[in-house]
Design a protein around this motif. Structure first.
Motif, mmCIF file in Angstrom:
data_model
loop_
_atom_site.group_PDB
_atom_site.id
_atom_site.type_symbol
_atom_site.label_atom_id
_atom_site.label_comp_id
_atom_site.label_asym_id
_atom_site.label_seq_id
_atom_site.Cartn_x
_atom_site.Cartn_y
_atom_site.Cartn_z
ATOM 1 N N THR A 1 0.863 -1.187 0.000
ATOM 2 C CA THR A 1 0.000 0.000 0.000
ATOM 3 C C THR A 1 0.895 1.232 0.000
ATOM 4 O OG1 THR A 1 -1.471 -1.254 1.436
ATOM 5 C CG2 THR A 1 -1.957 1.067 1.196
ATOM 6 N N ALA A 2 0.425 2.274 -0.658
ATOM 7 C CA ALA A 2 1.214 3.508 -0.756
ATOM 8 C C ALA A 2 1.436 4.147 0.614
ATOM 9 C CB ALA A 2 0.484 4.505 -1.661
ATOM 10 N N PRO A 3 2.617 4.731 0.814
ATOM 11 C CA PRO A 3 2.846 5.477 2.057
ATOM 12 C C PRO A 3 2.005 6.764 2.044
ATOM 13 C CG PRO A 3 4.688 5.785 0.553
ATOM 14 C CD PRO A 3 3.773 4.777 -0.084
ATOM 15 N N HIS A 4 1.668 7.272 3.225
ATOM 16 C CA HIS A 4 0.949 8.553 3.307
ATOM 17 C C HIS A 4 1.993 9.656 3.211
ATOM 18 C CE1 HIS A 4 -2.599 6.378 4.570
ATOM 19 N NE2 HIS A 4 -1.903 5.809 5.542
ATOM 20 N N ILE A 5 1.853 10.512 2.208
ATOM 21 C CA ILE A 5 2.802 11.615 2.036
ATOM 22 C C ILE A 5 2.027 12.921 2.162
ATOM 23 C CG2 ILE A 5 4.473 12.717 0.495
ATOM 24 C CD1 ILE A 5 4.751 10.004 -0.943
ATOM 25 N N CYS A 6 2.523 13.839 2.982
ATOM 26 C CA CYS A 6 1.860 15.145 3.052
ATOM 27 C C CYS A 6 2.907 16.248 3.159
ATOM 28 C CB CYS A 6 0.849 15.194 4.192
ATOM 29 S SG CYS A 6 1.573 15.300 5.822
ATOM 30 N N LEU A 7 2.441 17.464 2.912
ATOM 31 C CA LEU A 7 3.320 18.641 2.943
ATOM 32 C C LEU A 7 2.811 19.626 3.992
ATOM 33 C CD1 LEU A 7 3.571 19.006 -0.920
ATOM 34 C CD2 LEU A 7 5.478 18.482 0.569
ATOM 35 N N ASP A 8 2.308 19.100 5.125
ATOM 36 C CA ASP A 8 1.704 19.956 6.142
ATOM 37 C C ASP A 8 2.696 20.579 7.110
ATOM 38 O OD1 ASP A 8 -0.693 19.350 4.993
ATOM 39 O OD2 ASP A 8 -1.254 17.830 6.464
ATOM 40 N N ALA A 9 3.978 20.264 6.965
ATOM 41 C CA ALA A 9 4.977 20.817 7.892
ATOM 42 C C ALA A 9 4.933 22.345 7.852
ATOM 43 C CB ALA A 9 6.374 20.331 7.504
ATOM 44 N N PHE A 10 5.140 22.970 9.011
ATOM 45 C CA PHE A 10 5.124 24.435 9.107
ATOM 46 C C PHE A 10 6.115 25.055 8.116
ATOM 47 C CE2 PHE A 10 6.612 28.440 10.968
ATOM 48 C CZ PHE A 10 5.407 29.103 11.094
ATOM 49 N N PHE A 11 7.227 24.377 7.910
ATOM 50 C CA PHE A 11 8.270 24.821 6.970
ATOM 51 C C PHE A 11 7.678 25.105 5.582
ATOM 52 C CE2 PHE A 11 11.766 23.921 3.975
ATOM 53 C CZ PHE A 11 12.802 24.659 4.525
ATOM 54 N N ASN A 12 6.608 24.372 5.210
ATOM 55 C CA ASN A 12 6.018 24.490 3.872
ATOM 56 C C ASN A 12 4.935 25.568 3.775
ATOM 57 O OD1 ASN A 12 7.649 22.349 3.105
ATOM 58 N ND2 ASN A 12 6.074 20.820 3.454
ATOM 59 N N ASN A 13 4.711 26.322 4.845
ATOM 60 C CA ASN A 13 3.610 27.288 4.849
ATOM 61 C C ASN A 13 3.678 28.321 3.728
ATOM 62 O OD1 ASN A 13 2.372 26.091 6.954
ATOM 63 N ND2 ASN A 13 2.613 27.778 8.397
ATOM 64 N N ARG A 14 4.876 28.634 3.267
ATOM 65 C CA ARG A 14 5.000 29.665 2.229
ATOM 66 C C ARG A 14 4.748 29.115 0.827
ATOM 67 N NH1 ARG A 14 8.919 26.909 2.370
ATOM 68 N NH2 ARG A 14 10.954 26.953 1.422
ATOM 69 N N ILE A 15 4.485 27.813 0.730
ATOM 70 C CA ILE A 15 4.239 27.202 -0.587
ATOM 71 C C ILE A 15 2.736 27.205 -0.859
ATOM 72 C CG2 ILE A 15 4.510 25.107 -1.976
ATOM 73 C CD1 ILE A 15 6.873 24.367 -0.127
ATOM 74 N N SER A 16 2.360 27.617 -2.067
ATOM 75 C CA SER A 16 0.934 27.699 -2.395
ATOM 76 C C SER A 16 0.304 26.309 -2.473
ATOM 77 C CB SER A 16 0.753 28.409 -3.740
ATOM 78 O OG SER A 16 1.229 27.570 -4.778
ATOM 79 N N ALA A 17 -1.012 26.272 -2.301
ATOM 80 C CA ALA A 17 -1.757 25.010 -2.360
ATOM 81 C C ALA A 17 -1.581 24.338 -3.726
ATOM 82 C CB ALA A 17 -3.234 25.267 -2.080
#
Length: 185
Positions: free
Chosen positions: A58-74
């Motif tokens: 099964t695929a791993p869960h990957i997310c970009l929710d880290a605070f470090f990524n806040n400046r990246i647009s949705a």
């Protein structure tokens, strides 16, 4: 081979490959963070990866929710995730973390191509005040103030309309250098 031994083998491999690499962080034996790019790199981002019980089938869960990524647009985040999902699909059933991390590093430029740092509301507020101070003053009377406006009001005065004690940090430093800190015995 049992699920656990798959986990264990890949985990050991990741630990040895990324030992001493500040880009890789093991949060738990099934959860990792991987930074793509240097800390100073405006196009750097952090991947949060968590293995489900049935990984790697099964695929791993990957997310970009880290605070470090806040400046990246949705939109940019969505692009990164969809491109990574394509890589995951191609590698299902086998240990894929190293492959994914290295692929993300090699394709960082393409993944972040449309990245424009997200502008915060505070920045917008300070720009409008330079051009229209009268509008800003009117806005301050409303109950809803921006953080920047609140900060300015607090910096200006205390509740009696006077500058609060110690508002000028330079004086605090001078005072400490004259009297010495607590530790200077």
């Amino acid at each position: 081979m049992t699920e656990w031994s798959h986990y264990q083998m890949e985990l050991e491999a990741l630990r040895s490959i990324y030992e001493g690499d500040e880009c890789f962080k093991e949060i738990s034996p099934v959860s990792f963070q991987f930074r793509v790019g240097d800390l100073e790199d405006r196009k750097a981002f952090i991947l949060d990866v968590k293995w489900p019980d049935t990984y790697p089938e099964t695929a791993p869960h990957i997310c970009l929710d880290a605070f470090f990524n806040n400046r990246i647009s949705a939109e940019t985040k969505q692009l990164i995730l969809s491109k990574l999902e394509e890589q995951v699909e191609a590698n299902l059933g086998s240990a894929m973390m190293y492959t994914l991390f290295e692929w993300a590093k090699e394709n960082q430029e393409a993944l972040m191509e449309s990245h424009r740092p997200v502008v915060t509301a505070v920045t917008l507020t300070s720009n409008t005040e330079v051009t229209a101070p009268s509008a800003a003053k009117k806005r301050e009377k409303k109950e809803q103030l921006t953080k920047a406006q609140k900060r300015r009001m607090i910096n200006r005065t205390d509740n009696k309309g006077e500058l609060p004690r110690g508002w000028n940090w330079v004086d605090v430093i001078k005072q400490l250098s004259r009297t010495g800190g607590k530790d200077d015995d």
